[in-house]
Each structure stands twice: as C-alpha cells, then as structure tokens.
Design an enzyme around this catalytic site. Structure first.
Site, PDB file in Angstrom:
ATOM      1  N   HIS A 376      -3.610   1.585 -20.080  1.00 24.25           N
ATOM      2  CA  HIS A 376      -3.767   1.719 -18.634  1.00 24.25           C
ATOM      3  C   HIS A 376      -3.551   0.407 -17.885  1.00 24.25           C
ATOM      4  O   HIS A 376      -3.916   0.319 -16.711  1.00 24.25           O
ATOM      5  CB  HIS A 376      -5.164   2.240 -18.298  1.00 24.25           C
ATOM      6  CG  HIS A 376      -5.366   3.693 -18.549  1.00 24.25           C
ATOM      7  ND1 HIS A 376      -4.970   4.678 -17.686  1.00 24.25           N
ATOM      8  CD2 HIS A 376      -5.918   4.340 -19.606  1.00 24.25           C
ATOM      9  CE1 HIS A 376      -5.277   5.873 -18.169  1.00 24.25           C
ATOM     10  NE2 HIS A 376      -5.856   5.686 -19.339  1.00 24.25           N
ATOM     11  N   LYS A 567     -10.177   1.243  -3.120  1.00 22.85           N
ATOM     12  CA  LYS A 567      -9.972   1.108  -4.558  1.00 22.85           C
ATOM     13  C   LYS A 567     -10.717  -0.136  -5.018  1.00 22.85           C
ATOM     14  O   LYS A 567     -11.237  -0.896  -4.193  1.00 22.85           O
ATOM     15  CB  LYS A 567      -8.489   1.013  -4.908  1.00 22.85           C
ATOM     16  CG  LYS A 567      -7.736  -0.096  -4.168  1.00 22.85           C
ATOM     17  CD  LYS A 567      -6.256  -0.036  -4.490  1.00 22.85           C
ATOM     18  CE  LYS A 567      -5.606   1.169  -3.863  1.00 22.85           C
ATOM     19  NZ  LYS A 567      -4.496   1.704  -4.622  1.00 22.85           N
ATOM     20  N   ARG A 568     -10.770  -0.337  -6.314  1.00 21.84           N
ATOM     21  CA  ARG A 568     -11.427  -1.524  -6.849  1.00 21.84           C
ATOM     22  C   ARG A 568     -10.831  -2.778  -6.222  1.00 21.84           C
ATOM     23  O   ARG A 568      -9.622  -2.873  -6.020  1.00 21.84           O
ATOM     24  CB  ARG A 568     -11.235  -1.553  -8.375  1.00 21.84           C
ATOM     25  CG  ARG A 568     -11.859  -2.715  -9.099  1.00 21.84           C
ATOM     26  CD  ARG A 568     -11.898  -2.422 -10.603  1.00 21.84           C
ATOM     27  NE  ARG A 568     -10.605  -1.981 -11.106  1.00 21.84           N
ATOM     28  CZ  ARG A 568      -9.688  -2.796 -11.653  1.00 21.84           C
ATOM     29  NH1 ARG A 568      -9.919  -4.092 -11.729  1.00 21.84           N
ATOM     30  NH2 ARG A 568      -8.560  -2.316 -12.120  1.00 21.84           N
ATOM     31  N   LYS A 573      -4.244  -5.787  -6.413  1.00 28.07           N
ATOM     32  CA  LYS A 573      -4.188  -4.640  -5.507  1.00 28.07           C
ATOM     33  C   LYS A 573      -3.978  -5.079  -4.057  1.00 28.07           C
ATOM     34  O   LYS A 573      -3.706  -4.272  -3.191  1.00 28.07           O
ATOM     35  CB  LYS A 573      -5.452  -3.798  -5.652  1.00 28.07           C
ATOM     36  CG  LYS A 573      -5.575  -3.152  -7.038  1.00 28.07           C
ATOM     37  CD  LYS A 573      -6.847  -2.345  -7.167  1.00 28.07           C
ATOM     38  CE  LYS A 573      -7.005  -1.770  -8.578  1.00 28.07           C
ATOM     39  NZ  LYS A 573      -6.073  -0.663  -8.861  1.00 28.07           N
ATOM     40  N   THR A 675      -4.128   6.529  -8.982  1.00 24.65           N
ATOM     41  CA  THR A 675      -4.357   7.962  -8.748  1.00 24.65           C
ATOM     42  C   THR A 675      -4.819   8.214  -7.313  1.00 24.65           C
ATOM     43  O   THR A 675      -4.656   9.321  -6.800  1.00 24.65           O
ATOM     44  CB  THR A 675      -5.407   8.532  -9.728  1.00 24.65           C
ATOM     45  OG1 THR A 675      -6.586   7.721  -9.688  1.00 24.65           O
ATOM     46  CG2 THR A 675      -4.852   8.570 -11.145  1.00 24.65           C
ATOM     47  N   LYS A 679      -4.053  11.388  -4.530  1.00 24.90           N
ATOM     48  CA  LYS A 679      -5.037  12.146  -3.739  1.00 24.90           C
ATOM     49  C   LYS A 679      -4.684  12.108  -2.260  1.00 24.90           C
ATOM     50  O   LYS A 679      -4.768  13.126  -1.564  1.00 24.90           O
ATOM     51  CB  LYS A 679      -6.434  11.553  -3.962  1.00 24.90           C
ATOM     52  CG  LYS A 679      -6.944  11.693  -5.384  1.00 24.90           C
ATOM     53  CD  LYS A 679      -8.134  10.772  -5.641  1.00 24.90           C
ATOM     54  CE  LYS A 679      -8.398  10.662  -7.125  1.00 24.90           C
ATOM     55  NZ  LYS A 679      -9.331   9.574  -7.471  1.00 24.90           N
TER      56      LYS A 679
END
Length: 836
Positions: A376, A567-568, A573, A675, A679
C-alpha cells in the site's frame, strides 16, 4: 479461562430450532421492548439515549445472528476454500446503519422506535465510531469485507481489538492535542466474545535443538513468557442476501490474572505487572514508534495478530482434517494487508516445522502457496524494518527461520545471477550494517505467491522502482488490483437523498452493480433531473454546513463552492499546497482583486501521527490562517476556512455527500491509490488533482473535461529533482512571491515568532521531495478553472452528474471480484436453508 467439553450431556439439535425472527415493525418493536425493559432493566425514567441504542442494537444483532450461523454452517458443509484477510486496521465506523441497510429494515426500525417516542437519528448518535483504524488502509479493509459478504465469498477478517483507538483529536490554540479514544468504554453490542477459541502467543525465550524419535534434528521454542489471545467476533452482513461473514478481533489477556503469592506478601505492583504488560499489547492502536518502547510494542502487536490468526485457522483445519495437510494449500489463502502482518510467513513455517514435524520443503511449499501480499505504499521509509536484535529478544525462533528463508532465497538468486554481490545485498531480507534489520516487505514478497499494488500507476512503479529486482526475478507474482469503496455505505447509506433520486431514475440494481450508474449519462442534459440533482446537493451541503458550524464554529454558505481535503496529514498529501492557495486567495481579497470572484469554503481535516512534527506544524498553520481569514470583516463570505477536528468515518459520511471540489493533490508517484477520491467522485464531487494513484483511473473514467488536472507527472517529478530550484519558482511568480511574503512576515503568527520557519524552509529546500514550489503555479491556475466551472451552474451540474455516473469502476465489488478471479479462486457459497 478453561472451557471443558461436555462429558455426560449433549446439547440437542432442537436447541437451535427457533422461530425465525421477523423483520417487520411489530417484531422489531417487541424485541426492542424486551431488551430495553428486561435485559437492560430500563423504563420511562431513562433519559439516556445509550440504552435505547443498546436495546435496538441487540434487536438487530439477533437478526444477523440467524444468518451468521447459517453462513458458517454452509461454509463447513461445503468444506470450501476460504480466504483470511489479515490487517492491523479495520476502520469500521458505526455498525447500526450498515446493518439496517444490508438487512433492508431502515424504515421498520425507524417506525418501531417512533412507536416508543424515540427518533432513530438521535439513538444512532449514541454509537461510537469503532476505533480500529487510522485512515485509508483500515477503511479499505472494512469496504473489502462488506463486498466479500455481498458477493457471498467465504472470507474472514482478522484484526486486533484495540481498547483505545488511534486517538481523539482536539484543536487547542490551533494545535493538535491527542486524547485517548476509549471507544469501548460503553461496551460494544455488536461483538461476540469467543473465549473457547483463545490462543496462546509466545514471546521471548530461546530456541532449543533436539533429536526426534527418527533421529532428525528439530527445534523448539522454550522458556517463553506467554500471552492469551481472546477472539471477539463481529458480524459482517452482505447486502440483502442472508450472508453474514465474520471479522475476528484478538484481545490480549494475561495467562494468569496476577501472582497471588506476591499479592499476599504485599507486592501489589509486581503482582499485577505481568497482567498489565500482557494486556498492553492490544491497548492502543499503532503506538508511536519513534521510541524503542514504541517499536517493541508495535512488533508485539504484529506478531500477536499473525500468530493468533494462523493458530486459529490451523485449529479449525485440524478439527476437520487431523494432521493431514495435503490439501491445506488448496483450501486456504492468507491475504496480508500491507507489510504489518508479514510475520505470518515465518509463523506459519514455525508451526509447520516445529509443531507439525514437517520437513522444510513441504512447509515452504504450503506457505508460499497460501500467502498473498498487498503493498500500500511507494514511500521506502514506510516499508517496515525491525532490528535483528529486537527480533532476537522478542521472537528468537522466528528470526532463525527468517535467516534460513533468506539463505535459501539468496542461493536461488545467486544461481540466476552468479557473482552479482550487489544484487544479493539489495534483495536480502536482512539488511546488513552496524544494526542489521529485517526487511518485512521483502519477507512478504519472498513468502507469497502473489504481490499486488492498489492502482495501475502504483503497481507499475513497484515493478519499475521499489521492487524492481524482485519483479525481474519472479515477474508472474506481480499484479494490480485497483482499490474501491463500497457503494452501500458511501452512497446508499451516507447520501439518502441522492440514493432516492438515483433509484427513481434508473432503479435500485446499482447498489449491488455500480456499473448501472452509467445509465445516469442519459439524463445529464435533462433539466428536471438537473434541478433535482442540484436540490439534493444543496440539501447535503446544508448538512455539512451544520457539521462544520457545530465542530468548528465557522458558518459555511451553501451557495459557495465547498472545497474539501480530508485525509491523514502527511507532507506527501500536500495539505500545505492547499493552504498556500488559501493564503493566495486571502492576498487577492486584501488587494481588491475580486473581479468574477466565486465564494469559497475550504474544509481541511485529518490527524497527524503524534511524533510527526512537520505534519503538526501544517495543522497549526491551517488553523492560524483560518482564524485570520474568518475574523477579517473585509473578507466576509468571500472566503471561509475550517479545520474539522477528529476526522472520522461518521463525519466523512456527511462530508463526502456535501463536497463540490475534491482535493487529491499528492505529489505524483507518492500516493498508492487513495480511496477518499473515490467516495467524493461517487457522490458527485469534481476532483482537482495530480496524475497520482487512482486519480489517473478516475480521470480516465470521468473524462478529461470532468477532472481538473494540474502538476508534474511521476516521471517529471524524478527529472525535476535533478536540478530543483524552488527559489526560482518563487522569484518568477508574483502570486507565489506575495504568498510567501505573507507567510514569512509572521502575519499568521504575530505573537508566535518563528512558528512556521520550518515550513517556509521546507518549501525553499532544493531537496524537498514533495515538490510544493514546482506545482504551485499549475495548482493556482487549476483552482481558477474550478472556480470558473462552478460559476457556470449548468456546466458544474453536468460535471457532477457525470462523475457519479462514471464511478462504477471504483466499487470494491469489482476489486474483490478481481482478487477472487486472479488470487483467491473462491466459490460463491449460499447460506444453508433451515428445514421447517
């Protein structure tokens, strides 16, 4: 805890011959009343919503229990092949809504509660989010289980029953504060303790060699200190198909409550020390591993999960097949969700060698035919490594086996590439050096028959970069399985208004066949349908606005574009790039540059790892900027910014339905899949993003006109690194210069000198791996495109509709069918039908 078999008596089969529980309102109301009044002992003087929640949870669980048993009986009767999904995280969220949806009793439960003067929504709010995961990895695992049950595949999840979740995040003085998340403090009515299946897990001790009856040299693990693993089962219902699979979670318990002799002598602390040490293993999700104690506890957790799960599976096998393992590999598959359960390779070998008395080749053949590994991450630092010294201290016998696996593997590599010492060094499971390390990802690759990435780009980069030499050696092992999400929770449950509109327009089959959403394309230009779509989005934006106001005290105007990144918190990111854009917009407003302005509400959320200084600094910057922007009267409704604390599944259920613009802005080549992007797309949000992870496939499906692209590609990132000069990007861009000037001037930290120096230095660092400066300009330009598109209401509505219509590829139903087709090869099993 001892569970003795019945000796003189035998439970008659008639004990399970019970009347099937009704799914109608009256039956549900009667059972609710029974639980509330008799089991829980409550009456009309109860003013807590917890007890009505618990009573209705037991009522629903009873209906799951019938189907749960029939599913298990069917698997046993068919002696079918099964897959066991091992994951350190299962971010399940709340269970009640999912159970009602999949049983098809939402209306009946609501009516039953209304009969007693209760409101379903209020009762459901009493359920805690299950604190069993951190982010995308755990939520993906939860979606996988939902799809496997819906597809009626015999798959069981194995995880850890953490007493405390990751942590509850509170924002105080614009800083993240971590608070223990004791999600089990009120119990969990959805779980079923199964102490009769507890397993003994070994730690410490040493390896002893001896000769068996046949004169063969054998090894055994002795002088260990042991911990009990007690299983708790959670039902995983399929969508209206009577299948209920199992998630089995392990809780650590001491072998003895405490040393009574020490207690009686007055040594109270010592008496309970062993008990506390044992139970600490499953106390907290993913401890902070920046310290040696944290590393030790994390390795304990990983082995605890692997050993308990494998022993449990072998217990079931031996109950049915005795010591005949000739068909074991044909009937069982272990799917390792990321590197964390990699101990499973060595643990299965240990049991087969030391406890079953197999020879190496036979045990290795079984192991390598049953283990499958999902990777991952593309970040080398995220591939876990444990020092051999720590392994020797905690798991000495496993270390022996890992050394042997490595020696035999390197011998094979040497035969393929004779004399290539550099290749041997690079592929060794043991990383040599002053402090030798066990490379857990390498152990998983060597011990598995399948290695998959989770998006097309990710899988390609694994083969070309991170695992290139392993791919060169065994290319047939490697494959791609693009992630997905379950449309049951992430559309049918979380977005009831859109569900109703879609059902009315194309029917209900999309809930189990998401490709059916393509039928919405035929309605994209229908004005009446567009109007309904717009009303649904406004309704969802109002729900989100209320959530933001309640959690943040910031008022979002639903006419604004809702720009969301949740998100984290991690540098790759690039929440930092997002807040730089906010500063740029603030600068424009202050300069009066507001011609053709589109009002914007920016929502950011996520948790930082407790020891991650830069991520915590980014959270502080976001919150400081939000305070300045939201309190500047000259800004008004032109721009609002909020950081939502304690981002969680139940919050995301509201957030994804109310989002207009989905921020998926990671540095290209760094995000494995994502993911959240799926969504948001499924709920009609438009993505602004880089060509990273599953963004590539989202853009392929939605079409270039319905995806807002910016940034360097993965190959361009690598090329740019060679001569990267962030100062030049800043110097040659007036917007960037003004943004950096505001940041560096202390405008957002007027009473906190130097608070964001580390951030500004990272942006200007020529070795910044996240390329924030390189992508700034294209990101700003892309945001202008997004604003212009949103201002054209018809265009934006079409983009929104087409994103939902094209999201069929991103269902975990499709993902699981691909796993099953290429890796597991399971047969669909229908639950047994009870004879009347």
């Amino acid at each position: 805890m001892a569970f003795q078999p019945l000796k003189k008596s035998k439970i008659k089969k008639s004990v399970i011959k019970m009347k099937t529980l009704g799914l109608d309102t009256s039956s549900i109301a009667n059972d609710f009343q029974q639980y509330f009044c008799h089991t829980l002992g409550r009456d009309q003087t109860c003013f807590s919503s917890h007890y009505p929640y618990e009573a209705i949870a037991y009522t629903i669980r009873d209906r799951l229990m019938e189907r749960w048993k029939r599913t298990r009986h069917a698997y046993e009767k068919n002696d079918c092949k099964r897959t066991f999904y091992l994951s350190m995280e299962f971010l399940m969220g709340r269970a009640m809504g999912n159970a009602m949806l999949n049983l098809g009793i939402e209306n009946e439960v609501e009516e039953a509660l209304h009969h007693f003067g209760l409101h379903l929504e209020e009762v459901m709010d009493s359920e805690h989010d299950a604190g069993l995961g951190n982010g995308g990895l755990g939520r993906l695992a939860a979606c996988f289980l939902d799809s496997c049950a819906t597809l009626q595949l015999p798959v069981r999840g194995f995880g850890i029953r953490y007493e405390y979740g990751m942590f509850r995040q509170r924002i105080e003085n614009c800083e993240q504060i971590e608070i223990p998340d004791h999600w089990l403090r009120d119990g969990n009515p959805w779980e079923l303790e199964r102490p009769e299946y507890q397993q003994t897990i070994q730690f410490g001790g040493y390896t002893e060699h001896y000769r068996d009856d046949k004169g063969n040299t054998r090894a055994r693990w002795v002088s260990t200190y042991d911990v009990m693993a007690v299983p708790y089962d959670i039902p995983i219902p399929g969508y209206r198909n009577n299948t209920v699979n199992t998630l089995r979670l392990w809780s650590a318990k001491a072998t003895d409550e405490f040393n009574l002799e020490e207690f009686n002598s007055g040594s109270y602390t010592e008496a309970v020390a062993a008990k506390n040490a044992a139970e600490n293993i499953t106390m907290v999700l993913y401890p902070n591993d920046t310290s040696e104690n944290g590393k030790e506890l994390r390795l304990r957790q990983q082995y605890f999960l692997a050993s308990a799960s494998i022993k449990d599976i072998l217990r079931e096998w031996k109950e049915k097949h005795g010591n005949d393992f000739s068909q074991f590999a044909d009937k069982n598959c272990f799917q390792l969700n990321d590197t964390h359960p990699s101990c499973s390779v060595a643990e299965l070998m240990r049991i087969l060698l030391d406890e079953q008395g197999m020879e190496w080749d036979e045990a290795w053949s079984i192991t390598t035919k049953t283990m499958a590994y999902t990777n991952h991450t593309l970040l080398p630092e995220a591939l876990e490594k444990w020092s051999t010294q720590l392994f020797k201290q905690l798991l000495p016998r496993l270390l022996d086996i890992i050394y042997e696996i490595n020696a035999r593997f390197l011998s094979e590599v040497s035969c393929r590439w004779p004399g290539d010492s550099e290749r041997l060094k690079a592929m060794s499971i043991i990383e040599e050096g002053p402090d030798p390390q066990v490379r857990m990802a390498y152990l998983a690759i060597v011990g598995s028959f399948s290695v998959n990435g989770v998006a097309e780009l990710h899988s390609q980069l694994l083969k070309e970069g991170l695992f290139k030499q392993f791919y060169d050696f065994t290319p047939d092992k490697f494959n791609n399985k693009t992630n997905g999400v379950t449309q049951r929770r992430w559309l049918a449950w979380c977005n009831p208004a859109l569900k109703k509109l879609i059902n009315h327009t194309i029917g209900k089959e999309w809930v189990v066949d998401l490709d059916q959403l393509t039928q919405l394309k035929a309605h994209v230009n229908n004005k009446k349908f567009q109007q309904h779509w717009h009303q649904v989005k406004l309704q969802n934006k109002q729900r989100l606005s209320e959530l933001v106001f309640n959690d943040c005290g910031v008022k979002f105007d639903t006419d604004s574009i809702f720009d969301v990144q949740v998100k984290r918190i991690h540098e790759y990111k690039r929440q930092l790039l997002n807040i730089l854009h906010v500063i740029h917009l603030y600068d424009r407003i202050k300069r009066g540059d507001t011609k053709n302005w589109v009002n914007r509400c920016v929502l950011i959320g996520g948790k930082s790892a407790p020891g991650y200084y830069m991520a915590k600094s980014i959270i502080k910057l976001i919150c400081n900027v939000a305070n300045v922007v939201n309190n500047d009267k000259s800004v008004g409704d032109l721009l609002k910014v909020a950081f939502i604390p304690n981002y969680r599944v139940s919050a995301m259920e509201i957030i994804c339905a109310g989002t207009d613009l989905s921020e998926q802005i990671s540095t290209a080549g760094k995000e494995a899949s994502g993911t959240g992007n799926m969504k948001f797309m499924m709920n009609g949000a438009v993505t602004i993003g880089t060509l990273d992870g599953a963004n590539i496939e989202i853009r392929e499906e939605a079409g270039e006109d319905n995806f807002i692209l910016f940034g360097l590609t993965a190959s361009e990132v690598e090329e740019t690194k060679k001569n990267y000069n962030p100062e030049a990007y800043i110097r040659n861009d007036d917007d960037f210069m003004r943004t950096m000037k505001l940041l560096e001037s202390g405008h957002f930290n007027q009473f906190e000198l130097g608070a964001f120096d580390a951030i500004t230095h990272s942006i200007k660092n020529p070795y910044d791996p996240w390329m924030v400066a390189a992508d700034f300009r294209t990101y700003i330009d892309a945001q202008k495109v997004a604003a212009e598109a949103f201002s054209d209401k018809k265009r934006w509505l079409k983009m929104s509709i087409l994103n939902t219509a094209c999201s069929g590829r991103f269902s975990t139903d499709r993902t699981m069918m691909e796993y099953n087709r290429d890796i597991w090869k399971l047969k669909k099993i229908l639950p047994t039908v009870e004879k009347k």
